[in-house]
Scaffold this motif. Structure first.
Motif, PDB file in Angstrom:
ATOM      1  N   ALA A  34       0.835  -1.205   0.000  1.00 13.77           N
ATOM      2  CA  ALA A  34       0.000   0.000   0.000  1.00 13.77           C
ATOM      3  C   ALA A  34       0.869   1.254   0.000  1.00 13.77           C
ATOM      4  O   ALA A  34       0.565   2.227  -0.693  1.00 13.77           O
ATOM      5  N   THR A  35       1.963   1.232   0.761  1.00  4.95           N
ATOM      6  CA  THR A  35       2.881   2.371   0.788  1.00  4.95           C
ATOM      7  C   THR A  35       3.475   2.617  -0.590  1.00  4.95           C
ATOM      8  O   THR A  35       3.569   3.762  -1.049  1.00  4.95           O
ATOM      9  N   ALA A  36       3.851   1.549  -1.281  1.00  2.00           N
ATOM     10  CA  ALA A  36       4.399   1.684  -2.629  1.00  2.00           C
ATOM     11  C   ALA A  36       3.345   2.227  -3.598  1.00  2.00           C
ATOM     12  O   ALA A  36       3.651   3.089  -4.431  1.00  2.00           O
ATOM     13  N   ARG A  37       2.101   1.745  -3.477  1.00  2.00           N
ATOM     14  CA  ARG A  37       1.039   2.256  -4.352  1.00  2.00           C
ATOM     15  C   ARG A  37       0.777   3.730  -4.076  1.00  2.00           C
ATOM     16  O   ARG A  37       0.537   4.511  -5.001  1.00  2.00           O
ATOM     17  N   LEU A  38       0.830   4.138  -2.804  1.00  9.19           N
ATOM     18  CA  LEU A  38       0.645   5.550  -2.476  1.00  9.19           C
ATOM     19  C   LEU A  38       1.742   6.410  -3.102  1.00  9.19           C
ATOM     20  O   LEU A  38       1.475   7.512  -3.576  1.00  9.19           O
ATOM     21  N   GLU A  39       2.956   5.904  -3.100  1.00  8.23           N
ATOM     22  CA  GLU A  39       4.054   6.647  -3.717  1.00  8.23           C
ATOM     23  C   GLU A  39       3.822   6.789  -5.218  1.00  8.23           C
ATOM     24  O   GLU A  39       4.020   7.863  -5.790  1.00  8.23           O
ATOM     25  N   GLU A  40       3.386   5.712  -5.864  1.00  3.34           N
ATOM     26  CA  GLU A  40       3.084   5.775  -7.302  1.00  3.34           C
ATOM     27  C   GLU A  40       1.977   6.797  -7.572  1.00  3.34           C
ATOM     28  O   GLU A  40       2.056   7.572  -8.523  1.00  3.34           O
ATOM     29  N   LEU A  41       0.956   6.800  -6.725  1.00  2.00           N
ATOM     30  CA  LEU A  41      -0.148   7.744  -6.903  1.00  2.00           C
ATOM     31  C   LEU A  41       0.301   9.181  -6.653  1.00  2.00           C
ATOM     32  O   LEU A  41      -0.151  10.110  -7.332  1.00  2.00           O
ATOM     33  N   ARG A  42       1.212   9.374  -5.696  1.00  3.12           N
ATOM     34  CA  ARG A  42       1.727  10.716  -5.410  1.00  3.12           C
ATOM     35  C   ARG A  42       2.452  11.267  -6.633  1.00  3.12           C
ATOM     36  O   ARG A  42       2.255  12.418  -7.038  1.00  3.12           O
ATOM     37  N   VAL A  43       3.285  10.426  -7.241  1.00  3.50           N
ATOM     38  CA  VAL A  43       4.018  10.841  -8.436  1.00  3.50           C
ATOM     39  C   VAL A  43       3.026  11.135  -9.573  1.00  3.50           C
ATOM     40  O   VAL A  43       3.151  12.145 -10.268  1.00  3.50           O
ATOM     41  N   LYS A  44       2.043  10.272  -9.737  1.00  2.00           N
ATOM     42  CA  LYS A  44       1.049  10.469 -10.793  1.00  2.00           C
ATOM     43  C   LYS A  44       0.270  11.763 -10.568  1.00  2.00           C
ATOM     44  O   LYS A  44       0.008  12.509 -11.510  1.00  2.00           O
ATOM     45  N   GLU A  45      -0.087  12.039  -9.316  1.00  2.00           N
ATOM     46  CA  GLU A  45      -0.865  13.233  -8.987  1.00  2.00           C
ATOM     47  C   GLU A  45      -0.101  14.507  -9.336  1.00  2.00           C
ATOM     48  O   GLU A  45      -0.689  15.529  -9.687  1.00  2.00           O
ATOM     49  N   GLN A  46       1.213  14.462  -9.250  1.00  5.02           N
ATOM     50  CA  GLN A  46       2.031  15.639  -9.515  1.00  5.02           C
ATOM     51  C   GLN A  46       2.171  15.950 -11.006  1.00  5.02           C
ATOM     52  O   GLN A  46       2.681  16.994 -11.375  1.00  5.02           O
ATOM     53  N   SER A  47       1.684  15.052 -11.846  1.00  5.69           N
ATOM     54  CA  SER A  47       1.767  15.269 -13.283  1.00  5.69           C
ATOM     55  C   SER A  47       0.887  16.449 -13.687  1.00  5.69           C
ATOM     56  O   SER A  47      -0.277  16.534 -13.318  1.00  5.69           O
TER      57      SER A  47
END
Length: 107
Positions: A34-47
């Motif tokens: 879940a922590t890894a998925r949150l990191e992926e989503l954080r990066v995606k959100e910054q796009s």
């Protein structure tokens, strides 16, 4: 016939504490996932290229994954290292929702 069934049931129940240890390990791997998925989503959100609907979808996913993580954290109250992860996940959810709201309001 009843005695062998009771004996088998006793053996199965006696084995349950060993299952708890495996669940804790499973919780660790699920928390890490879940922590890894949150990191992926954080990066995606910054796009900058996300549409408003995509930004809001990322926010929903972020909050869902964050609550999943917090559920795992709450299932392990003896682990003092985990609550900060839940706090961080909820903060990320709030930030993602803020981005969605700003996008929807045209700001």
């Amino acid at each position: 016939m009843r005695a062998p069934c009771l004996a088998l049931l006793a053996l199965v129940l006696a084995g349950c504490p060993k299952q708890v240890e495996r669940v804790a390990g499973s919780d660790d791997s699920q928390i890490d996932s879940a922590t890894a998925r949150l990191e992926e989503l954080r990066v995606k959100e910054q796009s900058e290229s996300l549409s408003c609907s995509e930004r809001c979808a990322v926010a929903r996913q972020t909050c869902e994954v964050g609550e999943e993580l917090c559920g795992r954290v709450e299932a392990n109250p003896d682990r003092t290292d985990l609550p900060p992860r839940c706090v961080q996940a909820r903060e990320q959810c709030a930030q993602a929702n803020g981005g969605c709201t700003r996008c929807q309001s045209g700001g």
